[in-house]
Design a protein around this motif. Structure first.
Motif, PDB file in Angstrom:
ATOM      1  N   ARG A  95       0.833  -1.200   0.000  1.00 36.65           N
ATOM      2  CA  ARG A  95       0.000   0.000   0.000  1.00 36.65           C
ATOM      3  C   ARG A  95       0.872   1.256   0.000  1.00 36.65           C
ATOM      4  NH1 ARG A  95      -2.797  -0.957   4.228  1.00 36.65           N
ATOM      5  NH2 ARG A  95      -4.422  -2.039   3.116  1.00 36.65           N
ATOM      6  N   ALA A 101       2.174   1.667  -3.470  1.00 35.06           N
ATOM      7  CA  ALA A 101       1.111   2.126  -4.366  1.00 35.06           C
ATOM      8  C   ALA A 101       0.812   3.606  -4.150  1.00 35.06           C
ATOM      9  CB  ALA A 101      -0.152   1.297  -4.149  1.00 35.06           C
ATOM     10  N   GLU A 102       0.783   4.039  -2.890  1.00 31.54           N
ATOM     11  CA  GLU A 102       0.534   5.453  -2.615  1.00 31.54           C
ATOM     12  C   GLU A 102       1.635   6.330  -3.196  1.00 31.54           C
ATOM     13  OE1 GLU A 102       0.089   5.874   1.579  1.00 31.54           O
ATOM     14  OE2 GLU A 102      -1.978   5.167   1.565  1.00 31.54           O
ATOM     15  N   VAL A 144      -7.050   4.458  -1.914  1.00 28.27           N
ATOM     16  CA  VAL A 144      -6.037   3.597  -1.290  1.00 28.27           C
ATOM     17  C   VAL A 144      -5.655   4.129   0.085  1.00 28.27           C
ATOM     18  CG1 VAL A 144      -3.625   2.866  -1.483  1.00 28.27           C
ATOM     19  CG2 VAL A 144      -5.140   2.661  -3.451  1.00 28.27           C
ATOM     20  N   SER A 145      -5.505   5.432   0.201  1.00 26.78           N
ATOM     21  CA  SER A 145      -5.156   6.029   1.479  1.00 26.78           C
ATOM     22  C   SER A 145      -6.275   5.855   2.501  1.00 26.78           C
ATOM     23  CB  SER A 145      -4.849   7.513   1.277  1.00 26.78           C
ATOM     24  OG  SER A 145      -4.571   8.117   2.498  1.00 26.78           O
TER      25      SER A 145
END
Length: 107
Positions: A30, A33-34, A97-98
């Motif tokens: 994650r 990805a961020e 996502v966050s």
């Protein structure tokens, strides 16, 4: 107010602190990805701004400067039309996502 001590025995150096934090918290998918999505947002917005500027140069100077009358500058019109939607998609994905990551950390 007294200054903070520069004695290395009383507080760790900033490099040692950052290395210690990295060892405590492993990087997750994650986080990666961020970071990729945030770089994508900035890159696409920069491309769109450059496309706007190139389009304005082409429109304003095509009659006076032969360089701006070439065909390549006409394609600069498409840069904002493609880059802005891509930036918006990256931004929405980054927010999702966050938010999902924060919701999992709260549980």
């Amino acid at each position: 107010m007294p200054k903070a001590s520069r004695n290395p025995t009383q507080r760790p150096r900033s490099r040692e602190r950052s290395e210690a934090q990295r060892s405590i918290e492993p990087r997750t998918g994650r986080d990666v990805a961020e970071r990729i999505l945030s770089i994508g947002v900035v890159a696409f917005v920069a491309i769109a701004v450059l496309g706007f500027a190139a389009t304005m140069l082409h429109i304003g100077l095509r009659d006076t400067v032969p360089l701006f009358a070439s065909v390549a500058w006409q394609y600069a019109y498409w840069l904002p039309l493609l880059a802005l939607p891509a930036a918006i998609v990256c931004l929405v994905a980054l927010v999702l996502v966050s938010a999902a990551g924060k919701a999992r950390r709260r549980r």
